[in-house]
Enzyme design. Structure first.
Site, PDB file in Angstrom:
ATOM      1  N   TYR A 101       1.953  18.704   5.540  1.00 21.85           N
ATOM      2  CA  TYR A 101       2.813  18.155   4.480  1.00 21.85           C
ATOM      3  C   TYR A 101       4.066  17.517   5.080  1.00 21.85           C
ATOM      4  O   TYR A 101       4.456  16.406   4.720  1.00 21.85           O
ATOM      5  CB  TYR A 101       3.189  19.282   3.509  1.00 21.85           C
ATOM      6  N   SER A 122       9.818  13.766  -0.177  1.00 22.05           N
ATOM      7  CA  SER A 122      10.169  15.181  -0.362  1.00 22.05           C
ATOM      8  C   SER A 122      11.340  15.474   0.570  1.00 22.05           C
ATOM      9  O   SER A 122      11.549  14.753   1.560  1.00 22.05           O
ATOM     10  CB  SER A 122       8.980  16.061   0.039  1.00 22.05           C
TER      11      SER A 122
HETATM   12  P1  NAD Z   1       1.407  18.167  -9.405  1.00 18.27           P
HETATM   13  O1  NAD Z   1       0.356  18.987  -8.741  1.00 18.27           O
HETATM   14  O2  NAD Z   1       1.993  18.609 -10.708  1.00 18.27           O
HETATM   15  O3  NAD Z   1       0.884  16.654  -9.566  1.00 18.27           O
HETATM   16  C1  NAD Z   1       0.153  16.022  -8.551  1.00 18.27           C
HETATM   17  C2  NAD Z   1      -0.606  14.861  -9.131  1.00 18.27           C
HETATM   18  O4  NAD Z   1      -1.405  14.274  -8.089  1.00 18.27           O
HETATM   19  C3  NAD Z   1      -1.589  15.278 -10.239  1.00 18.27           C
HETATM   20  O5  NAD Z   1      -1.619  14.256 -11.218  1.00 18.27           O
HETATM   21  C4  NAD Z   1      -2.928  15.349  -9.508  1.00 18.27           C
HETATM   22  O6  NAD Z   1      -4.055  15.165 -10.347  1.00 18.27           O
HETATM   23  C5  NAD Z   1      -2.753  14.188  -8.539  1.00 18.27           C
HETATM   24  N1  NAD Z   1      -3.649  14.226  -7.402  1.00 18.27           N
HETATM   25  C6  NAD Z   1      -3.912  15.245  -6.553  1.00 18.27           C
HETATM   26  N2  NAD Z   1      -4.855  14.879  -5.656  1.00 18.27           N
HETATM   27  C7  NAD Z   1      -5.161  13.589  -5.949  1.00 18.27           C
HETATM   28  C8  NAD Z   1      -6.080  12.641  -5.390  1.00 18.27           C
HETATM   29  N3  NAD Z   1      -6.868  12.944  -4.359  1.00 18.27           N
HETATM   30  N4  NAD Z   1      -6.156  11.424  -5.951  1.00 18.27           N
HETATM   31  C9  NAD Z   1      -5.394  11.100  -7.024  1.00 18.27           C
HETATM   32  N5  NAD Z   1      -4.504  11.955  -7.591  1.00 18.27           N
HETATM   33  C10 NAD Z   1      -4.413  13.175  -7.054  1.00 18.27           C
HETATM   34  O7  NAD Z   1       2.553  17.992  -8.293  1.00 18.27           O
HETATM   35  P2  NAD Z   1       4.067  17.527  -8.384  1.00 18.27           P
HETATM   36  O8  NAD Z   1       4.847  18.726  -8.043  1.00 18.27           O
HETATM   37  O9  NAD Z   1       4.363  16.772  -9.626  1.00 18.27           O
HETATM   38  O10 NAD Z   1       4.116  16.546  -7.123  1.00 18.27           O
HETATM   39  C11 NAD Z   1       4.116  15.139  -7.218  1.00 18.27           C
HETATM   40  C12 NAD Z   1       4.656  14.539  -5.918  1.00 18.27           C
HETATM   41  O11 NAD Z   1       5.991  14.993  -5.704  1.00 18.27           O
HETATM   42  C13 NAD Z   1       3.868  14.940  -4.672  1.00 18.27           C
HETATM   43  O12 NAD Z   1       3.778  13.829  -3.789  1.00 18.27           O
HETATM   44  C14 NAD Z   1       4.710  16.035  -4.060  1.00 18.27           C
HETATM   45  O13 NAD Z   1       4.538  16.122  -2.672  1.00 18.27           O
HETATM   46  C15 NAD Z   1       6.107  15.542  -4.412  1.00 18.27           C
HETATM   47  N6  NAD Z   1       7.116  16.599  -4.422  1.00 18.27           N
HETATM   48  C16 NAD Z   1       6.993  17.694  -5.254  1.00 18.27           C
HETATM   49  C17 NAD Z   1       7.978  18.687  -5.212  1.00 18.27           C
HETATM   50  C18 NAD Z   1       7.930  19.924  -6.108  1.00 18.27           C
HETATM   51  O14 NAD Z   1       8.686  20.851  -5.865  1.00 18.27           O
HETATM   52  N7  NAD Z   1       7.104  19.986  -7.111  1.00 18.27           N
HETATM   53  C19 NAD Z   1       9.060  18.544  -4.334  1.00 18.27           C
HETATM   54  C20 NAD Z   1       9.130  17.427  -3.514  1.00 18.27           C
HETATM   55  C21 NAD Z   1       8.155  16.448  -3.576  1.00 18.27           C
END
Ligand code: NAD
Length: 260
Positions: free
Chosen positions: A155, A142
């Site tokens: 985080y 991130s």
């Molecule tokens: P999201 O909530 O849409 O997806 C998260 C996924 O992780 C889902 O499939 C969920 O079921 C799974 N998950 C959650 N807890 C879990 C567990 N204990 N075991 C297994 N799976 C689990 O989120 P996203 O926005 O797609 O984020 C995905 C990644 O990208 C994360 O690591 C997040 O930190 C990172 N990220 C997101 C953003 C953003 O703005 N959305 C920005 C930077 C980084």
């Protein structure tokens, strides 16, 4: 990269992970997804991935906060599917609170899912990857692996940790045909983020466009969300032979956020 690869993406039932899974399927790989959600939607995604790649896709409901479950996952995958060639650590959660009010269980959960799972999954794949002489490990970090924001202590700590383990393991396996990289997105409009927009608009008495520009994208100079599909394209590139010399990096896809 000619051969069909086995690609495991943690947290791929939604958002960025789902886009990466679809991209891996488009590349013809055998895709293993993981995460939680509506079982019918997950089953449909497995069917879709299988139909796109012409390789049977698989789903495992492994809780990435539980090391023993992760160990079991890799035992099963190695036995029934084969060794993982491409590992994408994407599962992640968020919690926002001032440090003095930050619940200890939320700290523990974020460190377990966002950071420790990366250690456990990498530990599980390294020996088979060394044996095959090829591997790609991509950790979805991130912008918060590089800079901080208030109220996100767990985080930010976890994501800085992900950047650290990425560099460390990259050095350890540099001569084994395995690359280890991180990708650091800024704000991505995943379902999770999108859901917050109407409520925030209502709470602040501003339009949804203003929420996006002035609240969510305040730190992102382009004032545009990063697309999940663009993150997936970067993963695909890092998996390619052309990227064999790229290891230990942390690629920002953040609309200029961390350039400031
Ligand atoms: P999201 O909530 O849409 O997806 C998260 C996924 O992780 C889902 O499939 C969920 O079921 C799974 N998950 C959650 N807890 C879990 C567990 N204990 N075991 C297994 N799976 C689990 O989120 P996203 O926005 O797609 O984020 C995905 C990644 O990208 C994360 O690591 C997040 O930190 C990172 N990220 C997101 C953003 C953003 O703005 N959305 C920005 C930077 C980084």
């Amino acid at each position: 990269m000619q051969k069909i690869k086995i690609a495991l993406i943690t947290g791929s039932t939604s958002g960025i992970g789902k886009a990466i899974a679809l991209k891996m399927a488009q590349l013809g790989h055998r895709v293993i997804i993981n995460g939680f959600g509506d079982q019918k939607e997950i089953d449909a995604l497995v069917v879709e991935l299988t139909s796109i790649s012409k390789q049977q896709a698989h789903y495992f409901a492994t809780d990435m906060s539980k090391p023993q479950e992760i160990e079991k996952l890799f035992e099963t995958v190695n036995r029934d599917i084969g060794p993982v060639d491409i590992l994408v650590n994407n599962a992640g959660i968020q919690y926002v609170a001032p440090i003095e009010e930050f619940p200890t269980d939320k700290w523990d959960a974020i460190i377990a899912i966002n950071l420790s799972s990366v250690f456990h999954t990498i530990k599980a794949v390294i020996s088979p990857m060394k044996k095959s002489g090829w591997g790609r490990i991509i950790n979805i970090a991130s912008a918060h692996s590089l800079v901080a924001s208030p109220y996100k202590s767990a985080y930010v700590a976890a994501k800085h940790g992900v950047a650290g383990i990425t560099k460390t393991v990259a050095l350890e396996v540099a001569t084994n045909g395995i690359t280890v990289n991180a990708i650091s997105p800024g704000y991505v409009l995943t379902p999770l983020v999108a859901k917050q927009i109407p409520d925030t608009a209502k709470a602040r008495g501003i339009t949804q466009e203003e929420v996006k520009r002035d609240v969510l994208l305040a730190a992102q100079p382009t004032k545009e969300f990063v697309e999940s599909e663009d993150v997936a394209e970067a993963v695909a590139y890092m998996c390619s032979d052309a990227a064999k010399g790229i290891t230990g990096t942390n690629l920002s896809i953040d609309g200029g956020w961390t350039a400031k």
